[in-house]
Motif scaffolding. Structure first.
Motif, mmCIF file in Angstrom:
data_model
loop_
_atom_site.group_PDB
_atom_site.id
_atom_site.type_symbol
_atom_site.label_atom_id
_atom_site.label_comp_id
_atom_site.label_asym_id
_atom_site.label_seq_id
_atom_site.Cartn_x
_atom_site.Cartn_y
_atom_site.Cartn_z
ATOM 1 N N PHE A 191 0.843 -1.201 0.000
ATOM 2 C CA PHE A 191 0.000 0.000 0.000
ATOM 3 C C PHE A 191 0.874 1.245 0.000
ATOM 4 O O PHE A 191 0.650 2.184 -0.776
ATOM 5 N N ALA A 192 1.877 1.273 0.882
ATOM 6 C CA ALA A 192 2.738 2.454 1.005
ATOM 7 C C ALA A 192 3.469 2.736 -0.301
ATOM 8 O O ALA A 192 3.584 3.894 -0.734
ATOM 9 N N ALA A 193 3.970 1.686 -0.941
ATOM 10 C CA ALA A 193 4.707 1.868 -2.193
ATOM 11 C C ALA A 193 3.816 2.479 -3.274
ATOM 12 O O ALA A 193 4.211 3.418 -3.975
ATOM 13 N N GLU A 194 2.597 1.967 -3.390
ATOM 14 C CA GLU A 194 1.689 2.483 -4.419
ATOM 15 C C GLU A 194 1.160 3.861 -4.050
ATOM 16 O O GLU A 194 0.971 4.707 -4.923
ATOM 17 N N PHE A 195 0.951 4.110 -2.756
ATOM 18 C CA PHE A 195 0.424 5.405 -2.332
ATOM 19 C C PHE A 195 1.445 6.507 -2.579
ATOM 20 O O PHE A 195 1.099 7.599 -3.030
ATOM 21 N N LEU A 196 2.719 6.220 -2.294
ATOM 22 C CA LEU A 196 3.768 7.228 -2.474
ATOM 23 C C LEU A 196 4.256 7.312 -3.915
ATOM 24 O O LEU A 196 4.601 8.398 -4.383
ATOM 25 N N THR A 197 4.302 6.169 -4.598
ATOM 26 C CA THR A 197 4.821 6.140 -5.974
ATOM 27 C C THR A 197 3.901 5.291 -6.853
ATOM 28 O O THR A 197 4.184 4.127 -7.113
ATOM 29 N N PRO A 198 2.794 5.856 -7.315
ATOM 30 C CA PRO A 198 1.866 5.087 -8.156
ATOM 31 C C PRO A 198 2.564 4.493 -9.373
ATOM 32 O O PRO A 198 3.311 5.186 -10.075
ATOM 33 N N ALA A 199 2.331 3.225 -9.585
ATOM 34 C CA ALA A 199 3.011 2.530 -10.687
ATOM 35 C C ALA A 199 2.765 3.205 -12.024
ATOM 36 O O ALA A 199 3.664 3.279 -12.876
ATOM 37 N N ALA A 200 1.558 3.709 -12.238
ATOM 38 C CA ALA A 200 1.218 4.312 -13.529
ATOM 39 C C ALA A 200 2.043 5.552 -13.819
ATOM 40 O O ALA A 200 2.246 5.903 -14.991
ATOM 41 N N ARG A 201 2.531 6.227 -12.775
ATOM 42 C CA ARG A 201 3.313 7.443 -12.967
ATOM 43 C C ARG A 201 4.810 7.210 -12.817
ATOM 44 O O ARG A 201 5.622 7.791 -13.550
ATOM 45 N N ILE A 202 5.178 6.360 -11.861
ATOM 46 C CA ILE A 202 6.603 6.204 -11.563
ATOM 47 C C ILE A 202 7.278 5.236 -12.527
ATOM 48 O O ILE A 202 8.485 5.317 -12.769
ATOM 49 N N GLY A 203 6.475 4.319 -13.100
ATOM 50 C CA GLY A 203 7.063 3.269 -13.933
ATOM 51 C C GLY A 203 7.909 3.799 -15.073
ATOM 52 O O GLY A 203 9.024 3.331 -15.310
ATOM 53 N N ASP A 204 7.421 4.804 -15.790
ATOM 54 C CA ASP A 204 8.149 5.339 -16.937
ATOM 55 C C ASP A 204 9.337 6.196 -16.521
ATOM 56 O O ASP A 204 10.220 6.476 -17.345
#
Length: 388
Positions: free
Chosen positions: A258-271
Motif C-alpha cells: 500500500f505504502a509503495a503504491e500510495f507514495l509512488t503510483p506505478a502508472a506514474r513512476i514506472g516510466d
C-alpha cells in the motif's frame, strides 16, 4: 450529576486529605496505565512502594483500594499527581491486540504494553482538546458514517489508488504526507513517549478508537524518506486491517505494498525509473517523490525496470555508499509538513482564544506539566544543570 463534577481537583502537592479523597474514588485502570507507562511489572512496583506483589494485584483487580499512604508513594514512584488515580474522566479501553506494530516480532510485550498506555493518553488529550477546538473531521474509509459508499478495494495497490482519489491527491508526488493525514482527521504523534525504549518500539497504529491514531518514533525521524514510508505503511494498516487481528506477517507485506503504491503510483513512476541502475537518476526521483533509494530500487525490480540480479548489486552498492558516508540521512525536522502538529496547533488555538492554558489542561487531565508538554510535542528547552 456526573461523578467527575463531584470530585475536587487538587494540587500536585497532595495532602493527607487529598489522598483520602482519592482512595475513596480510586480507579484501578489508572494505576495499570501509569504502571505500564513507567515500564514496571507489578512485582517491581510493589518493591518500590514497599508492599507485596499480591497487594498491587489486588489494587489493579479492584479487589481493594490502596491506602492513602500507599497512594502517595505510588504517585511518587510513577511520577503522577495523586489525583491521577481518581475516577471521573474518560478512559480509552485499548489492549496490545488492538495495535499494528511496525516491528512486532522485535517489540517486547512490556514495550507494547507501554505503547498502548501511551495511545490511551493520546486519545484522552485529543478528547480534552476537542471540547475547545473543532479538529478536522475523520475522512478515512472505514471511519465514515455511510460505509456503503466509502469502501476501499481489498487489494493494497487498488486501495492506495482509491484513497488518493478519495482525498483528491491526483497521481503525482505527495509533498506533505503527515500533514495530509492530519488534515483528514488522523491523529499523528512523534515524541519519545517511552524514553530509551522508544526506538525499539518503532511505529504503530490503531483504528480501535474514535479517531485513527498513528504513532511515529523520533529515531525514524532522522531520515525523512524512511519516516514517510513508515507513515504510509501505518496508513495502509488503518484502511486495510481495521478489523483484523495484528501480527500477521502478510498484513505487514500488504501495508508495504500500500505504502509503495500510495507514495509512488506505478502508472506514474514506472516510466520514470531508469532501465539500469543509475544513482544520479534515482537521486532526482528520490527528491521529487520523497522516497528513499532503497524504495526506488525495490520498486524498479517490482515493476520490471531492472532484474533481480541488478537489484541485488544495487543494494550492495547502496550499502557501501552509506558506509562511506556518501549518502547521509535527511532529518524530518527539515520538513515541517512531515512533523505532526495537529494536537499542538489545537492547543495553541485554544490558548489564543483564552479557553485553555497549559496548567488548566494538565489539571483537567490530572497529568504533570512535563507529561503534557511531551504529548503536545513541546520539548523542554531549559538547559540541564549538572553538579560535578
Amino acid at each position: 450529576m456526573p461523578e467527575r463534577s463531584q470530585l475536587r481537583l487538587l494540587s500536585d502537592d497532595a495532602t493527607s486529605d487529598s489522598a483520602v479523597e482519592v482512595a475513596n474514588a480510586f480507579d484501578a485502570g489508572r494505576l495499570t496505565q501509569a504502571r505500564c507507562l513507567a515500564g514496571l511489572t507489578k512485582a517491581a512496583l510493589a518493591t518500590q512502594v514497599g508492599v507485596s506483589g499480591a497487594a498491587v494485584s489486588q489494587w489493579e483487580a479492584r479487589t481493594s483500594p490502596p491506602r492513602p499512604d500507599h497512594l502517595r508513594r505510588l504517585a511518587e514512584v510513577l511520577d503522577v499527581p495523586v489525583e491521577f488515580f481518581a475516577v471521573g474522566r474518560p478512559f480509552a479501553q485499548l489492549d496490545g491486540g488492538s495495535a499494528h506494530f511496525r516491528s512486532l516480532r522485535s517489540t517486547k510485550t512490556s514495550q507494547r504494553v507501554k505503547a498502548v498506555a501511551f495511545a490511551q493518553q493520546v486519545w484522552e488529550l485529543t478528547y480534552a482538546l476537542e471540547k475547545h477546538i473543532q479538529l478536522p473531521p475523520v475522512d478515512l474509509p472505514g471511519f465514515l458514517p455511510d460505509e456503503a459508499d466509502h469502501r476501499l478495494p481489498a487489494s493494497p495497490a487498488e486501495a492506495a489508488r482509491a484513497l488518493r482519489a478519495h482525498w483528491g491527491l491526483g497521481t503525482g508526488p505527495i509533498p506533505h504526507l503527515v500533514r495530509t493525514m492530519e488534515m483528514h482527521g488522523i491523529i499523528t504523534t512523534m515524541v519519545p513517549f517511552a524514553g530509551a525504549d522508544t526506538p525499539t518500539i518503532n511505529a504503530f497504529s490503531t483504528s480501535r478508537m474514535p479517531r485513527p491514531l498513528v504513532v511515529l518514533t523520533p529515531d525514524r525521524g532522522d531520515d525523512v524518506y524512511w519516516h514517510r514510508f513508515t507513515a504510509a505503511h501505518e496508513l495502509g494498516h488503518l484502511v486495510l486491517h481495521r478489523d483484523a487481528a495484528p501480527g500477521d506477517p502478510v498484513q505487514e507485506l500488504e501495508a508495504d505494498a500500500f505504502a509503495a503504491e500510495f507514495l509512488t503510483p506505478a502508472a506514474r513512476i514506472g516510466d520514470k525509473l531508469p532501465r539500469r541502475v543509475d544513482f544520479g537518476a534515482l537521486e532526482k526521483i528520490s527528491h521529487e517523490w520523497g522516497v528513499s533509494f532503497k524504495s526506488l530500487i525495490y520498486r524498479s525490480r517490482e515493476l520490471g525496470a531492472i532484474s533481480d540480479a541488478s537489484a541485488r548489486r544495487a543494494y550492495q552498492r547502496l550499502n557501501r555508499l552509506y558506509e562511506l558516508g556518501m549518502i547521509e540521512p535527511d532529518p524530518v525536522t527539515n520538513y515541517p509538513g512531515e512533523v505532526p502538529s495537529l494536537l499542538s496547533k489545537a492547543f495553541e488555538l485554544a490558548e489564543a482564544n483564552g479557553t485553555l492554558t497549559m496548567t488548566s489542561l494538565a489539571r483537567e487531565l490530572r497529568w504533570r506539566l512535563p507529561r503534557l508538554r511531551l504529548l503536545l510535542g513541546h520539548p523542554d528547552v531549559r538547559p540541564v544543570l549538572r553538579l560535578v
